[in-house]
Design an enzyme around this catalytic site. Structure first.
Site, PDB file in Angstrom:
ATOM      1  N   ASP A 113       1.062  -0.959  -0.059  1.00 56.12           N
ATOM      2  CA  ASP A 113       0.011   0.018   0.123  1.00 56.12           C
ATOM      3  C   ASP A 113       0.938   1.136  -0.057  1.00 56.12           C
ATOM      4  OD1 ASP A 113      -1.385   2.048   1.915  1.00 56.12           O
ATOM      5  OD2 ASP A 113      -2.735   1.534   0.807  1.00 56.12           O
ATOM      6  N   ASP A 140      -0.109   7.462 -10.782  1.00 51.95           N
ATOM      7  CA  ASP A 140      -0.685   6.711 -11.804  1.00 51.95           C
ATOM      8  C   ASP A 140      -1.505   5.904 -11.123  1.00 51.95           C
ATOM      9  OD1 ASP A 140      -1.998   6.766 -14.332  1.00 51.95           O
ATOM     10  OD2 ASP A 140      -0.067   5.626 -15.343  1.00 51.95           O
TER      11      ASP A 140
END
Length: 308
Positions: A143, A161
């Site tokens: 994460d 992105d």
């Protein structure tokens, strides 16, 4: 009377053709076969990664896997206008690895770290012809928020992105996360974000970035889509974006003519004044454009016939 420009919302009112419906049925069947997990599909010379039938994540040419097929991905490389010789690039979101492959090949002195939360996406790295991890490349399953809070990943460039099945990841587009990225950048570092949405939502995002990056923010819409590419520089006195001739396929000279910003020296008495200025700027570019493909067939024709 001037002709009224069509809004982006009107693009989704067109009834899909029979071929388009058949393409969607193929994708839905693949999604079912993969039990809702990310999958890829080949169509002639193209290999595409999908998170779901309505969300293409990445595309690659099988005979040119290092090529940046989509204009938005070439625009993302516009960070070279601000930092032409990065030594470390951090990417948040792997997808099919188009940007990773381009940077790995064309920036040989640069180290690349990728943070990707979706194990299914990482599992397709061989199908998308990504190089193996080595002293220059490392792909980490994690994460990004937790990782950047717990590790020092000092980078010259951060490429944001990151998408999931629902689109933009909201937790990665907050003032807090932008501040985390700003802290991880070197003194002359650049944050690049690939985003999309309504001008009203994007204006809030730009406002947060301008606050975190002391108003050193530029943006441009992609030429063949409605992606907005945003550049934020940590340097409070950055050099004026200038073209570099080392990467002709990126068409950076054209990008410099499309970059928009609000003068950092301009002050607003109220936050709403800044938001209105940003909305006005975005409204001038986030409009219906005949150059943007309306169907999969049109998009495929564009990306397979473009001359780079």
């Amino acid at each position: 009377m001037a002709k009224k420009r069509a809004s982006l919302s009107s693009l989704f009112l067109n009834k899909p053709s029979g071929a388009e419906l058949e393409h969607m049925r193929r994708l839905e069947a693949l999604q079912q076969a993969h039990q809702g997990r990310a999958f890829y599909v080949d169509d002639d010379n193209l290999r595409m990664m999908y998170l779901n039938p309505k969300c293409m994540q990445s595309v690659m040419k099988l005979d040119a896997p290092d090529e940046l097929v989509c204009a938005y991905s070439r625009a993302v490389m516009g960070f070279l206008l601000f930092h032409p010789r990065p030594s470390h690039i951090l990417l948040i979101g792997l997808g099919g690895g188009s940007l990773v492959k381009y940077c790995y090949r064309h920036l040989p002195d640069c180290r690349i770290t990728v943070l990707e939360i979706n194990a299914d996406v990482i599992a397709m790295r061989e199908q998308f012809m990504l190089p193996a991890d080595d002293e220059r490349l490392r792909i980490i399953h994690c994460d990004a928020i937790s990782h950047l809070q717990e590790h020092a990943c000092t980078a010259d460039v951060i490429l944001l992105d990151a998408y999931d099945e629902d689109g933009l990841v909201a937790a990665l587009n907050t003032a807090e996360f932008y501040a985390t990225c700003q802290h991880q950048l070197t003194v002359s570092g650049v944050l690049v974000a690939n985003v999309w949405g309504k001008p009203s939502a994007l204006a809030g995002m730009l406002s947060r970035l301008r606050h975190v990056f002391d108003r050193q923010v530029w943006w441009s819409r992609s030429e063949d889509s409605y992606n907005l590419i945003v550049f934020a520089t940590k340097d409070k006195n950055p050099s004026r974006p200038a073209n570099t001739g080392q990467h002709p396929t990126l068409q950076l000279e054209q990008l410099t003519t499309r970059l928009l910003s609000i003068d950092p020296d301009v002050s607003f008495e109220q936050p709403e004044e800044e938001l209105q200025a940003l909305k006005h700027s975005l409204a001038s570019i986030m409009v219906a454009d005949d150059k943007v493909p309306q169907t999969y067939a049109d998009w495929k024709k564009l990306v397979t016939h473009q001359q780079l």
